[in-house]
Design a protein around this motif. Structure first.
Motif, PDB file in Angstrom:
ATOM      1  N   VAL A 270       1.004  -1.010  -0.428  1.00  0.00           N
ATOM      2  CA  VAL A 270       0.074   0.487   0.172  1.00  0.00           C
ATOM      3  C   VAL A 270       1.047   1.671  -0.290  1.00  0.00           C
ATOM      4  N   ALA A 271       1.632   1.263   0.762  1.00  0.00           N
ATOM      5  CA  ALA A 271       2.950   2.822   1.199  1.00  0.00           C
ATOM      6  C   ALA A 271       3.691   2.287  -0.213  1.00  0.00           C
ATOM      7  N   ARG A 272       3.774   1.382  -0.703  1.00  0.00           N
ATOM      8  CA  ARG A 272       4.943   1.824  -1.978  1.00  0.00           C
ATOM      9  C   ARG A 272       3.389   1.584  -3.512  1.00  0.00           C
ATOM     10  N   GLY A 273       2.701   1.702  -3.644  1.00  0.00           N
ATOM     11  CA  GLY A 273       1.720   2.179  -4.439  1.00  0.00           C
ATOM     12  C   GLY A 273       1.520   3.918  -4.450  1.00  0.00           C
ATOM     13  N   VAL A 274       1.338   4.215  -2.888  1.00  0.00           N
ATOM     14  CA  VAL A 274       0.979   5.096  -2.610  1.00  0.00           C
ATOM     15  C   VAL A 274       2.357   6.317  -2.530  1.00  0.00           C
ATOM     16  N   LEU A 275       3.098   6.084  -3.035  1.00  0.00           N
ATOM     17  CA  LEU A 275       4.870   6.672  -3.002  1.00  0.00           C
ATOM     18  C   LEU A 275       5.241   6.905  -4.597  1.00  0.00           C
ATOM     19  N   SER A 276       4.882   5.839  -5.266  1.00  0.00           N
ATOM     20  CA  SER A 276       5.004   5.326  -6.266  1.00  0.00           C
ATOM     21  C   SER A 276       4.083   6.222  -7.513  1.00  0.00           C
ATOM     22  N   ASN A 277       4.071   7.222  -7.277  1.00  0.00           N
ATOM     23  CA  ASN A 277       2.980   8.042  -8.286  1.00  0.00           C
ATOM     24  C   ASN A 277       3.834   8.740  -9.162  1.00  0.00           C
ATOM     25  N   LYS A 278       5.190   9.166  -9.266  1.00  0.00           N
ATOM     26  CA  LYS A 278       6.159   9.410 -10.262  1.00  0.00           C
ATOM     27  C   LYS A 278       7.106   7.734 -10.592  1.00  0.00           C
ATOM     28  N   VAL A 279       7.382   7.316 -10.087  1.00  0.00           N
ATOM     29  CA  VAL A 279       8.651   6.547 -10.065  1.00  0.00           C
ATOM     30  C   VAL A 279       8.121   5.791  -9.199  1.00  0.00           C
ATOM     31  N   LYS A 280       8.012   4.294  -9.688  1.00  0.00           N
ATOM     32  CA  LYS A 280       8.240   2.908  -7.797  1.00  0.00           C
ATOM     33  C   LYS A 280       9.908   3.456  -7.639  1.00  0.00           C
ATOM     34  N   GLU A 441      18.247   4.671 -15.659  1.00  0.00           N
ATOM     35  CA  GLU A 441      18.766   3.497 -15.217  1.00  0.00           C
ATOM     36  C   GLU A 441      17.581   2.457 -16.460  1.00  0.00           C
ATOM     37  N   ALA A 442      18.223   1.099 -16.080  1.00  0.00           N
ATOM     38  CA  ALA A 442      17.915   0.597 -16.835  1.00  0.00           C
ATOM     39  C   ALA A 442      16.310  -0.115 -16.939  1.00  0.00           C
ATOM     40  N   PRO A 443      15.932  -0.266 -17.785  1.00  0.00           N
ATOM     41  CA  PRO A 443      14.833  -0.542 -18.300  1.00  0.00           C
ATOM     42  C   PRO A 443      13.408  -1.381 -17.055  1.00  0.00           C
ATOM     43  N   LEU A 444      14.733  -2.524 -16.413  1.00  0.00           N
ATOM     44  CA  LEU A 444      13.507  -2.796 -14.988  1.00  0.00           C
ATOM     45  C   LEU A 444      14.305  -2.712 -14.080  1.00  0.00           C
ATOM     46  N   ALA A 445      14.895  -1.645 -13.735  1.00  0.00           N
ATOM     47  CA  ALA A 445      15.483  -0.913 -12.817  1.00  0.00           C
ATOM     48  C   ALA A 445      14.701  -0.718 -11.266  1.00  0.00           C
ATOM     49  N   ARG A 446      13.812  -0.372 -11.714  1.00  0.00           N
ATOM     50  CA  ARG A 446      13.064  -0.486  -9.997  1.00  0.00           C
ATOM     51  C   ARG A 446      11.433  -0.997 -10.008  1.00  0.00           C
ATOM     52  N   ARG A 465      17.916 -12.808 -17.263  1.00  0.00           N
ATOM     53  CA  ARG A 465      18.185 -11.795 -18.191  1.00  0.00           C
ATOM     54  C   ARG A 465      17.314 -10.789 -17.697  1.00  0.00           C
ATOM     55  N   VAL A 466      15.881 -11.336 -16.682  1.00  0.00           N
ATOM     56  CA  VAL A 466      15.434  -9.628 -16.558  1.00  0.00           C
ATOM     57  C   VAL A 466      16.521  -8.981 -15.373  1.00  0.00           C
ATOM     58  N   ALA A 467      17.794  -9.593 -14.771  1.00  0.00           N
ATOM     59  CA  ALA A 467      18.441  -9.285 -14.176  1.00  0.00           C
ATOM     60  C   ALA A 467      19.767  -8.152 -15.209  1.00  0.00           C
ATOM     61  N   ARG A 468      19.707  -8.982 -16.218  1.00  0.00           N
ATOM     62  CA  ARG A 468      20.832  -7.922 -17.038  1.00  0.00           C
ATOM     63  C   ARG A 468      20.011  -6.646 -17.562  1.00  0.00           C
ATOM     64  N   GLU A 469      18.683  -6.247 -17.434  1.00  0.00           N
ATOM     65  CA  GLU A 469      18.186  -5.410 -17.243  1.00  0.00           C
ATOM     66  C   GLU A 469      17.570  -4.727 -15.835  1.00  0.00           C
ATOM     67  N   GLY A 470      18.291  -5.188 -15.164  1.00  0.00           N
ATOM     68  CA  GLY A 470      18.432  -3.486 -13.913  1.00  0.00           C
ATOM     69  C   GLY A 470      17.364  -5.025 -12.983  1.00  0.00           C
ATOM     70  N   ALA A 471      16.556  -5.373 -12.919  1.00  0.00           N
ATOM     71  CA  ALA A 471      15.459  -5.853 -12.431  1.00  0.00           C
ATOM     72  C   ALA A 471      16.582  -6.600 -10.791  1.00  0.00           C
ATOM     73  N   HIS A 472      15.569  -6.014  -9.760  1.00  0.00           N
ATOM     74  CA  HIS A 472      15.752  -7.021  -8.594  1.00  0.00           C
ATOM     75  C   HIS A 472      14.807  -8.349  -8.690  1.00  0.00           C
ATOM     76  N   VAL A 473      15.659  -9.694  -8.560  1.00  0.00           N
ATOM     77  CA  VAL A 473      15.374 -11.154  -9.423  1.00  0.00           C
ATOM     78  C   VAL A 473      14.857 -11.872  -8.065  1.00  0.00           C
ATOM     79  N   VAL A 474      13.923 -12.165  -7.903  1.00  0.00           N
ATOM     80  CA  VAL A 474      13.459 -13.410  -6.793  1.00  0.00           C
ATOM     81  C   VAL A 474      13.512 -14.821  -7.223  1.00  0.00           C
TER      82      VAL A 474
END
Length: 730
Positions: A270-280, A441-446, A465-474
């Motif tokens: 919920v907090a992440r959604g409210v904060l991320s009104n411009k960027v995540k 920033e990489a495409p998936l950085a946030r 592959r997604v890590a290469r684009e900056g993702a936080h990977v689980v």
């Protein structure tokens, strides 16, 4: 002055003569820097500078010249290497003062503070490309050979007291000079030079609201002096510690760990959604004793409103945090969310007022007015940043600010920088230039991307592959050891994760590993809860996990094969998608779900009845979930043809059975890879492209579906089969 480990209790004495005596002078500077930076009580991440004035051979004249080696801009003492230090001709730096002092015909200085920064490169020794720090003149103007400029919590606490000058004399027994707050630069260095000259028996200077600088003729003695300054300050604070009455004592009781975890898994998205009104944003939670003592206290609202004092702190934490006036005993979850929404709205209004009241004609445009630190009584501190590293450092810095406030309130009264001074640092042209120089920033950085089945095959390739684009990977898998191996390999490439207090997860950097059984909702929920605690929410989920049970090989009856195939290949995707949707809905941020089906779903053939029918059902599950999860989440399917390489679905016995079935020649002593290559080439000949299909081919398609490039595509099955015409749409 203490010089042994046993004589220090508030810092670590790490100097080892056996190591130091083998080092060159510049290596000794690096060594000193590393052991200072390794203790966060001494200086925070990226903060502080160390220097040494060394004699070097001028490559132009062949003569010895004095060179200032000083930690460069953007470096970190703990991890610094020689290449992180700028090197400048000391003589040329001294000569620059004439440039700074020069005035025009109206009596104004011709070179301003910011202009001087650009002059440093004209003093570079051996064309060293490392950008010089704004503290370079401070190190240059102190005549001693070795200088440390640090930001220890205990020292900043004294530097933030209302009577900081008097305390400087009292705490260090007259051995430290004092300079009130000045923005770092040439003028501040000149004032420090004058203080140094006026008090020749001093060993350092307290810099108001900032930290301290000390010096010596030898590297080891400089290190020991730094520790003495910090140890002396910390002992003085300890003597005046207020114990249970720190910060006015407790006002709110902490939630139990179980209750706090349950609340955070609901609250963070919920907090992440409210904060991320411009960027995540990505989150880091701190719920240890230090954090809770502060957020639960009587004085927390007052001190939080004052904001941080040290410029290094508020560049990350902003001028102040958001304090949410929440009491777990009287407020339910809905009340917490309402207070969060009201608080963020008011915070943004006040931040805009701060900007408009303090801005200058040449100030950069206002940045995102959302808070980067949220304080919640009974729960802890939540730091936010563009990635995990930044959110962790933001949280770390506010923890430092808490310790500064604790020390200052113990011995006097805490004071923060005036707003205009804070603004001039936050919106300093040099700081803005540094931000503008940062790479795109990489495409998936946030983004937080959960890959289910990341232990091997398509899933592992997709994680890479997604890590290469900056993702936080689980990296999630039924086999935790396989998931951990993938996460470890990613961490080795992209950096070491650092554990987060209260999550129970050992690594929270670019990749983490979690165990999950997608046929059990409780297992899936637990996995997503851990992801939420580690990062604050989710963005993309890619399910590559699946099962193939060949008749006669699995030891199961046909009915059992159907049960298992549908449980994993259909129900598993349903559970993952619907459980993830709870987080997506709480965030209110666009998401993407990819389910891996198969071209077998469209091609009837002998020998894989349970598998093929389950994949046909999975195809329709994609379409149904696309409808159910719209408009917030795009749901698509990835339909591979037979991918042999790296797949657990193709153990040696199955590969041999398939080669035998298709009359493909092979040797009994062929390696597993040789057998798989032969089968892959056989399958390739049945396609239009005549090329083997690899996990990398599937990973590329999976990435495409979560990259945002197909944002208007949902409910579709994308085949990656090399052109298998039997699977063409009918």
């Amino acid at each position: 002055m203490p010089s042994k480990q046993s004589e220090f209790k508030h810092v670590d004495y790490s100097w080892d003569d056996a190591v130091a005596d083998t080092l060159t002078p510049i290596e000794s500077l690096v060594y000193r820097s590393n052991i200072l930076g390794a203790d966060q009580r001494i200086t925070n991440t990226g903060g502080g500078n160390t220097s040494a004035k060394l004699m070097e051979i001028d490559p132009l004249t062949g003569e010895e010249v004095e060179v200032l080696w000083v930690k460069g801009s953007g470096g970190d003492l703990r991890t610094a290497k020689v290449e992180n230090f700028s090197s400048l001709y000391q003589g040329k730096l001294n000569a620059l003062d004439a440039t700074y002092q020069a005035r025009d015909d109206k009596g104004y200085k011709q070179a301003g503070e910011d202009a001087m920064i650009g002059m440093y490169k004209h003093c570079n020794f051996c064309l060293n490309p490392r950008a010089s720090s704004i503290d370079t003149p401070l190190h240059s103007m102190i005549a001693d050979k070795h200088v440390d400029h640090l930001h220890p919590n205990a020292v900043i606490a004294i530097a933030s007291c209302k009577d900081q000058e008097a305390l400087t004399e009292k705490v260090w027994g007259g051995k430290m000079a004092y300079v009130p707050w000045m923005r770092p630069g040439w003028e501040a260095a000149k004032v420090c030079e004058e203080a140094y000259a006026a008090k020749p028996d001093s060993i350092g200077i307290l810099l108001g609201q900032h930290g301290h600088t000390n010096w010596e003729s030898e590297s080891k003695s400089c290190y020991e002096t730094s520790l003495w300054v910090i140890e002396t300050a910390a002992r003085y604070i300890e003597e005046h510690d207020k114990g249970e009455q720190t910060f006015g004592g407790a006002k709110v009781e902490s939630l139990s760990e179980e209750a706090r975890t349950e609340l955070l898994t609901q609250f963070l998205p919920v907090a992440r959604g409210v904060l991320s009104n411009k960027v995540k944003f990505i989150a880091t939670v701190q719920s240890d004793e230090t954090a809770l003592r502060f957020v639960n206290s009587v004085d927390a609202p007052r001190l939080a409103k004052l904001g941080t004092s040290c410029p290094d702190h508020f560049l990350r934490t902003k001028i102040q945090p958001l304090y949410v006036d929440y009491n777990p005993k009287t407020d339910d979850f809905d009340a917490l969310v309402e207070k969060l929404n009201t608080g963020i709205e008011q915070y943004r209004i006040e931040y805009a007022e701060y900007y408009n009241n303090c801005k200058r004609d040449d100030s950069p445009a206002m940045r995102d007015p959302s808070p980067t630190v949220i304080l919640i009584p009974g729960v802890g501190i939540i730091g936010w940043g563009k990635n995990k590293s930044e959110s962790r450092v933001t949280t770390e810095f506010y923890n430092c600010a808490i310790e500064v406030m604790r020390g200052a309130e113990a011995i006097s009264e805490y004071t923060a920088l005036p707003q205009q001074e804070a603004f001039d640092i936050e919106y300093w042209a040099l700081e803005e230039a540094k931000l503008q120089r940062m790479p795109k920033e990489a495409p998936l950085a946030r983004d937080i991307v959960v890959v289910v089945g990341a232990g091997d095959g398509i899933g592992k390739e997709t994680a890479f592959r997604v890590a290469r684009e900056g993702a936080h990977v689980v990296c999630a898998d039924l086999r935790l050891d396989a998931a951990q191996k993938t996460a470890d390999e990613l961490t080795a490439i992209y950096g070491q994760g650092i554990g987060v207090a209260g999550t129970g997860i050992s690594g929270c950097g670019p990749a983490i590993a979690l165990e999950v059984n997608i046929t059990e909702r409780e297992s899936v929920k637990n996995m997503f809860d851990q992801v939420t605690l580690a990062y604050g929410g989710i963005d993309k989920v890619i399910v590559t996990a699946g099962v193939f049970l060949a008749p006669g090989q699995s030891g199961m009856s046909n009915e059992q094969q159907f049960d298992v195939s549908f449980a994993v290949n259909v129900k598993g995707g349903y559970i993952v998608g619907t459980q993830a949707n709870e987080i997506w809905q709480a965030q209110g941020l666009k998401g993407a779900l990819v389910l891996t089906t198969s071209v077998n779903a469209a091609v009837a053939k002998k020998g894989s009845l349970a598998y093929d029918t389950s994949k046909a059902a999975a195809n329709h599950l994609v379409r149904e979930l696309a409808v159910e999860l719209s408009p917030l989440v795009n749901v698509n399917g990835l339909a591979p043809a037979t991918v042999v390489k790296g797949s657990t679905m193709f153990p040696r016995d199955r590969v041999i059975a398939s080669l035998t079935k298709y009359d493909v020649e092979f040797g009994t002593d062929d390696s597993d890879d040789e057998l798989r290559d032969k089968l892959a080439m056989f399958y390739a000949q049945r396609t239009l492209t005549k090329s083997p299909i690899t996990p990398a081919d599937q990973a590329e398609a999976a990435y495409l579906m979560v990259s945002g490039q197909l944002s208007k595509t949902t409910g579709q099955i994308i085949s990656v089969d090399g052109g298998l015409h039997e699977a063409f749409l009918r």
